[in-house]
Enzyme design. Structure first.
Site, PDB file in Angstrom:
ATOM      1  N   HIS A  85       0.830  -1.213   0.000  1.00 59.33           N
ATOM      2  CA  HIS A  85       0.000   0.000   0.000  1.00 59.33           C
ATOM      3  C   HIS A  85       0.857   1.252   0.000  1.00 59.33           C
ATOM      4  O   HIS A  85       2.034   1.209   0.334  1.00 59.33           O
ATOM      5  CB  HIS A  85      -0.974   0.034   1.184  1.00 59.33           C
ATOM      6  N   GLU A 115       7.602   0.962   5.157  1.00 62.22           N
ATOM      7  CA  GLU A 115       7.053  -0.071   6.027  1.00 62.22           C
ATOM      8  C   GLU A 115       7.279  -1.411   5.326  1.00 62.22           C
ATOM      9  O   GLU A 115       7.077  -1.517   4.119  1.00 62.22           O
ATOM     10  CB  GLU A 115       5.553   0.172   6.215  1.00 62.22           C
TER      11      GLU A 115
HETATM   12 CO    CO Z   1       1.077   1.231   6.353  1.00 62.25          CO
END
Ligand code: CO
Length: 134
Positions: A7, A130
């Site tokens: 994402h 991330e």
């Molecule tokens: Co995230």
């Protein structure tokens, strides 16, 4: 080592307005807001055919998104999330190559219920990364 783009997370100062623009202007499939008290955010997932967008809105007093929005009044891209097969092996590899892991260096359970780590933006051209064990 890194796999799919899981994402792109976008910090937003007005969650309703952001949901509205993704839904009515961009014609995206916008989910319902979910509070993530452990991470100090309210998240809205937007499913795209090949990845997801996450709208991040501050939740609570010391939200990391609050500080980001202080510096970026209109919001902005907060982080990108790449999938890895083995988060511990990935972390150990990163540390051995000199990359810095944020926080304790131990994975936390992220917004998708899977282990995640964040990497220091200074090591990656100013972008917060991330890693999520897919
Ligand atoms: Co995230």
């Amino acid at each position: 080592m890194i796999g799919r783009l899981n994402h792109v997370a976008i910090a937003v100062p007005d969650l309703e307005a952001a949901m509205q623009s993704y839904s009515s202007m961009l014609g995206a499939n916008v989910g319902a807001p979910q509070d993530e008290p452990d991470h100090g955010v309210t998240v809205v997932f937007i499913e795209l055919p090949n990845t997801k967008i996450e709208l991040l809105y501050p939740l609570g007093e010391n939200s990391p998104i609050g500080k980001f929005l202080d510096k970026n009044k209109n919001g902005g891209i907060h982080h990108v999330c790449y999938e890895v097969d083995d988060i511990i092996a990935s972390r150990d590899h990163l540390v051995s190559t000199g990359a810095r892991i944020l926080g304790t260096g131990e994975p936390k359970i992220g917004a998708h219920g899977k282990p995640v780590l964040f990497l220091h933006p200074a090591d990656f051209n100013g972008s917060l990364i991330e890693l999520e064990q897919a």
